[in-house]
Each structure stands twice: as structure tokens, then as C-alpha cells.
Design a protein around this motif. Structure first.
Motif, PDB file in Angstrom:
ATOM      1  N   ALA A 116     -35.839  -4.294  14.034  1.00 57.36           N
ATOM      2  CA  ALA A 116     -34.593  -3.740  13.493  1.00 57.36           C
ATOM      3  C   ALA A 116     -33.490  -3.816  14.537  1.00 57.36           C
ATOM      4  O   ALA A 116     -32.334  -4.070  14.200  1.00 57.36           O
ATOM      5  CB  ALA A 116     -34.810  -2.312  13.028  1.00 57.36           C
ATOM      6  N   ASN A 117     -33.844  -3.601  15.814  1.00 63.49           N
ATOM      7  CA  ASN A 117     -32.850  -3.725  16.893  1.00 63.49           C
ATOM      8  C   ASN A 117     -32.290  -5.133  16.959  1.00 63.49           C
ATOM      9  O   ASN A 117     -31.086  -5.329  17.100  1.00 63.49           O
ATOM     10  CB  ASN A 117     -33.464  -3.361  18.248  1.00 63.49           C
ATOM     11  CG  ASN A 117     -33.691  -1.884  18.408  1.00 63.49           C
ATOM     12  OD1 ASN A 117     -33.055  -1.067  17.756  1.00 63.49           O
ATOM     13  ND2 ASN A 117     -34.603  -1.534  19.287  1.00 63.49           N
ATOM     14  N   ILE A 118     -33.166  -6.124  16.857  1.00 59.98           N
ATOM     15  CA  ILE A 118     -32.720  -7.523  16.884  1.00 59.98           C
ATOM     16  C   ILE A 118     -31.789  -7.782  15.708  1.00 59.98           C
ATOM     17  O   ILE A 118     -30.725  -8.375  15.860  1.00 59.98           O
ATOM     18  CB  ILE A 118     -33.927  -8.487  16.848  1.00 59.98           C
ATOM     19  CG1 ILE A 118     -34.691  -8.414  18.166  1.00 59.98           C
ATOM     20  CG2 ILE A 118     -33.467  -9.921  16.573  1.00 59.98           C
ATOM     21  CD1 ILE A 118     -36.009  -9.159  18.132  1.00 59.98           C
ATOM     22  N   ALA A 119     -32.182  -7.331  14.534  1.00 62.61           N
ATOM     23  CA  ALA A 119     -31.365  -7.554  13.338  1.00 62.61           C
ATOM     24  C   ALA A 119     -30.014  -6.856  13.459  1.00 62.61           C
ATOM     25  O   ALA A 119     -28.978  -7.428  13.101  1.00 62.61           O
ATOM     26  CB  ALA A 119     -32.112  -7.065  12.097  1.00 62.61           C
ATOM     27  N   ALA A 120     -30.005  -5.643  13.980  1.00 64.97           N
ATOM     28  CA  ALA A 120     -28.743  -4.908  14.129  1.00 64.97           C
ATOM     29  C   ALA A 120     -27.821  -5.605  15.118  1.00 64.97           C
ATOM     30  O   ALA A 120     -26.621  -5.758  14.877  1.00 64.97           O
ATOM     31  CB  ALA A 120     -29.024  -3.480  14.570  1.00 64.97           C
ATOM     32  N   MET A 169     -30.448 -15.860  14.796  1.00 65.88           N
ATOM     33  CA  MET A 169     -31.416 -14.791  14.589  1.00 65.88           C
ATOM     34  C   MET A 169     -32.840 -15.329  14.690  1.00 65.88           C
ATOM     35  O   MET A 169     -33.707 -14.689  15.281  1.00 65.88           O
ATOM     36  CB  MET A 169     -31.191 -14.115  13.246  1.00 65.88           C
ATOM     37  CG  MET A 169     -32.052 -12.908  13.045  1.00 65.88           C
ATOM     38  SD  MET A 169     -31.577 -12.054  11.534  1.00 65.88           S
ATOM     39  CE  MET A 169     -32.744 -10.717  11.557  1.00 65.88           C
ATOM     40  N   ILE A 170     -33.079 -16.503  14.149  1.00 73.12           N
ATOM     41  CA  ILE A 170     -34.409 -17.110  14.237  1.00 73.12           C
ATOM     42  C   ILE A 170     -34.771 -17.396  15.687  1.00 73.12           C
ATOM     43  O   ILE A 170     -35.886 -17.118  16.126  1.00 73.12           O
ATOM     44  CB  ILE A 170     -34.485 -18.392  13.374  1.00 73.12           C
ATOM     45  CG1 ILE A 170     -34.432 -18.002  11.895  1.00 73.12           C
ATOM     46  CG2 ILE A 170     -35.753 -19.193  13.681  1.00 73.12           C
ATOM     47  CD1 ILE A 170     -34.236 -19.163  10.956  1.00 73.12           C
ATOM     48  N   ARG A 171     -33.822 -17.922  16.456  1.00 76.35           N
ATOM     49  CA  ARG A 171     -34.077 -18.173  17.885  1.00 76.35           C
ATOM     50  C   ARG A 171     -34.390 -16.874  18.621  1.00 76.35           C
ATOM     51  O   ARG A 171     -35.300 -16.823  19.447  1.00 76.35           O
ATOM     52  CB  ARG A 171     -32.884 -18.880  18.532  1.00 76.35           C
ATOM     53  CG  ARG A 171     -32.820 -20.362  18.217  1.00 76.35           C
ATOM     54  CD  ARG A 171     -31.830 -21.084  19.113  1.00 76.35           C
ATOM     55  NE  ARG A 171     -30.451 -20.673  18.850  1.00 76.35           N
ATOM     56  CZ  ARG A 171     -29.666 -21.179  17.910  1.00 76.35           C
ATOM     57  NH1 ARG A 171     -30.111 -22.137  17.130  1.00 76.35           N
ATOM     58  NH2 ARG A 171     -28.425 -20.756  17.762  1.00 76.35           N
ATOM     59  N   GLN A 172     -33.644 -15.817  18.333  1.00 73.72           N
ATOM     60  CA  GLN A 172     -33.900 -14.529  18.976  1.00 73.72           C
ATOM     61  C   GLN A 172     -35.278 -13.999  18.603  1.00 73.72           C
ATOM     62  O   GLN A 172     -35.991 -13.463  19.458  1.00 73.72           O
ATOM     63  CB  GLN A 172     -32.833 -13.510  18.589  1.00 73.72           C
ATOM     64  CG  GLN A 172     -31.510 -13.757  19.253  1.00 73.72           C
ATOM     65  CD  GLN A 172     -30.464 -12.739  18.818  1.00 73.72           C
ATOM     66  OE1 GLN A 172     -30.561 -12.158  17.742  1.00 73.72           O
ATOM     67  NE2 GLN A 172     -29.477 -12.530  19.663  1.00 73.72           N
ATOM     68  N   PHE A 173     -35.661 -14.173  17.350  1.00 74.93           N
ATOM     69  CA  PHE A 173     -36.989 -13.707  16.946  1.00 74.93           C
ATOM     70  C   PHE A 173     -38.068 -14.518  17.658  1.00 74.93           C
ATOM     71  O   PHE A 173     -39.078 -13.957  18.092  1.00 74.93           O
ATOM     72  CB  PHE A 173     -37.176 -13.793  15.432  1.00 74.93           C
ATOM     73  CG  PHE A 173     -38.558 -13.371  15.020  1.00 74.93           C
ATOM     74  CD1 PHE A 173     -38.904 -12.030  15.028  1.00 74.93           C
ATOM     75  CD2 PHE A 173     -39.510 -14.312  14.684  1.00 74.93           C
ATOM     76  CE1 PHE A 173     -40.189 -11.635  14.685  1.00 74.93           C
ATOM     77  CE2 PHE A 173     -40.796 -13.927  14.344  1.00 74.93           C
ATOM     78  CZ  PHE A 173     -41.136 -12.581  14.344  1.00 74.93           C
ATOM     79  N   GLN A 174     -37.881 -15.816  17.788  1.00 75.64           N
ATOM     80  CA  GLN A 174     -38.872 -16.638  18.483  1.00 75.64           C
ATOM     81  C   GLN A 174     -39.018 -16.202  19.933  1.00 75.64           C
ATOM     82  O   GLN A 174     -40.125 -16.145  20.467  1.00 75.64           O
ATOM     83  CB  GLN A 174     -38.492 -18.113  18.387  1.00 75.64           C
ATOM     84  CG  GLN A 174     -38.693 -18.684  17.003  1.00 75.64           C
ATOM     85  CD  GLN A 174     -38.114 -20.082  16.832  1.00 75.64           C
ATOM     86  OE1 GLN A 174     -37.221 -20.482  17.568  1.00 75.64           O
ATOM     87  NE2 GLN A 174     -38.609 -20.791  15.845  1.00 75.64           N
ATOM     88  N   GLN A 175     -37.905 -15.871  20.581  1.00 74.91           N
ATOM     89  CA  GLN A 175     -37.962 -15.363  21.956  1.00 74.91           C
ATOM     90  C   GLN A 175     -38.722 -14.042  21.999  1.00 74.91           C
ATOM     91  O   GLN A 175     -39.571 -13.829  22.870  1.00 74.91           O
ATOM     92  CB  GLN A 175     -36.555 -15.170  22.520  1.00 74.91           C
ATOM     93  CG  GLN A 175     -35.827 -16.456  22.793  1.00 74.91           C
ATOM     94  CD  GLN A 175     -34.363 -16.228  23.169  1.00 74.91           C
ATOM     95  OE1 GLN A 175     -33.837 -15.133  23.042  1.00 74.91           O
ATOM     96  NE2 GLN A 175     -33.712 -17.283  23.619  1.00 74.91           N
ATOM     97  N   PHE A 176     -38.425 -13.168  21.064  1.00 80.03           N
ATOM     98  CA  PHE A 176     -39.116 -11.880  20.967  1.00 80.03           C
ATOM     99  C   PHE A 176     -40.614 -12.095  20.788  1.00 80.03           C
ATOM    100  O   PHE A 176     -41.434 -11.471  21.460  1.00 80.03           O
ATOM    101  CB  PHE A 176     -38.532 -11.088  19.795  1.00 80.03           C
ATOM    102  CG  PHE A 176     -39.342  -9.887  19.403  1.00 80.03           C
ATOM    103  CD1 PHE A 176     -39.246  -8.715  20.122  1.00 80.03           C
ATOM    104  CD2 PHE A 176     -40.184  -9.935  18.308  1.00 80.03           C
ATOM    105  CE1 PHE A 176     -39.988  -7.604  19.759  1.00 80.03           C
ATOM    106  CE2 PHE A 176     -40.926  -8.834  17.936  1.00 80.03           C
ATOM    107  CZ  PHE A 176     -40.827  -7.662  18.671  1.00 80.03           C
ATOM    108  N   ARG A 177     -40.975 -12.999  19.890  1.00 78.31           N
ATOM    109  CA  ARG A 177     -42.379 -13.265  19.580  1.00 78.31           C
ATOM    110  C   ARG A 177     -43.123 -13.813  20.795  1.00 78.31           C
ATOM    111  O   ARG A 177     -44.285 -13.487  21.028  1.00 78.31           O
ATOM    112  CB  ARG A 177     -42.462 -14.243  18.413  1.00 78.31           C
ATOM    113  CG  ARG A 177     -43.844 -14.331  17.805  1.00 78.31           C
ATOM    114  CD  ARG A 177     -43.821 -15.120  16.559  1.00 78.31           C
ATOM    115  NE  ARG A 177     -43.748 -16.538  16.907  1.00 78.31           N
ATOM    116  CZ  ARG A 177     -43.713 -17.523  16.049  1.00 78.31           C
ATOM    117  NH1 ARG A 177     -43.702 -17.270  14.770  1.00 78.31           N
ATOM    118  NH2 ARG A 177     -43.655 -18.761  16.440  1.00 78.31           N
ATOM    119  N   GLN A 178     -42.467 -14.642  21.601  1.00 81.11           N
ATOM    120  CA  GLN A 178     -43.103 -15.206  22.787  1.00 81.11           C
ATOM    121  C   GLN A 178     -43.360 -14.140  23.853  1.00 81.11           C
ATOM    122  O   GLN A 178     -44.302 -14.251  24.635  1.00 81.11           O
ATOM    123  CB  GLN A 178     -42.237 -16.315  23.381  1.00 81.11           C
ATOM    124  CG  GLN A 178     -42.204 -17.568  22.540  1.00 81.11           C
ATOM    125  CD  GLN A 178     -41.194 -18.582  23.040  1.00 81.11           C
ATOM    126  OE1 GLN A 178     -40.411 -18.297  23.950  1.00 81.11           O
ATOM    127  NE2 GLN A 178     -41.187 -19.754  22.445  1.00 81.11           N
TER     128      GLN A 178
END
Length: 71
Positions: free
Chosen positions: A5-9, A22-31
Motif C-alpha cells: 500500500a505504501n508503494i501504491a500511495a 509502479m511495476i518496476r518499483q514492485f519488482q525492486q520490492f520483490r527482489q
């Protein structure tokens, strides 16, 4: 608030019209997170009162819904 939710906000505030960012940020988060480190963080957040069981269940539900999209 949970990390997704923080990433999305942050994304909405920075550039809500750029889904690729947003997809790139999620991929970084996931890694950065392994299942083990995520569980440890969740346990710490529950113990400290940063999140409660209801918020955790909401995050789990969101994750299940997003799981099909992100595969």
C-alpha cells in the motif's frame, strides 16, 4: 499501512499515470524480500503494534487478489 500500500500511495503521489513505473518499483520490492525476511518483518510489526491482525488479513486478501495479475 502495509508495504504494498505504501508503494501504491507513493506511486499515486509521484506519477499516477505511469503503470510501468509502479511495476518496476514492485519488482525492486520483490527482489529485496524473501519469504523468510517478510515473515520476520510481519512478526515484528504485529508484536510492536505497528499493524494488527485485521490489517494483516486485509493485506493477505489483497496479495491473493494480485497474485494472479503478477504471475
Amino acid at each position: 499501512m502495509n508495504p504494498l500500500a505504501n508503494i501504491a500511495a507513493r506511486q499515486r503521489m509521484n506519477d499516477g499515470n505511469n503503470p510501468m513505473q509502479m511495476i518496476r518499483q514492485f519488482q525492486q520490492f520483490r527482489q529485496q524480500w524473501t519469504p523468510e525476511s517478510a515473515q520476520q518483518k510481519i512478526d515484528q510489526m504485529l508484536q510492536s503494534g505497528q499493524i494488527n491482525a485485521e490489517q494483516l488479513e486485509q493485506a493477505k486478501m489483497m496479495a491473493r487478489q494480485m497474485q494472479g495479475i503478477l504471475k
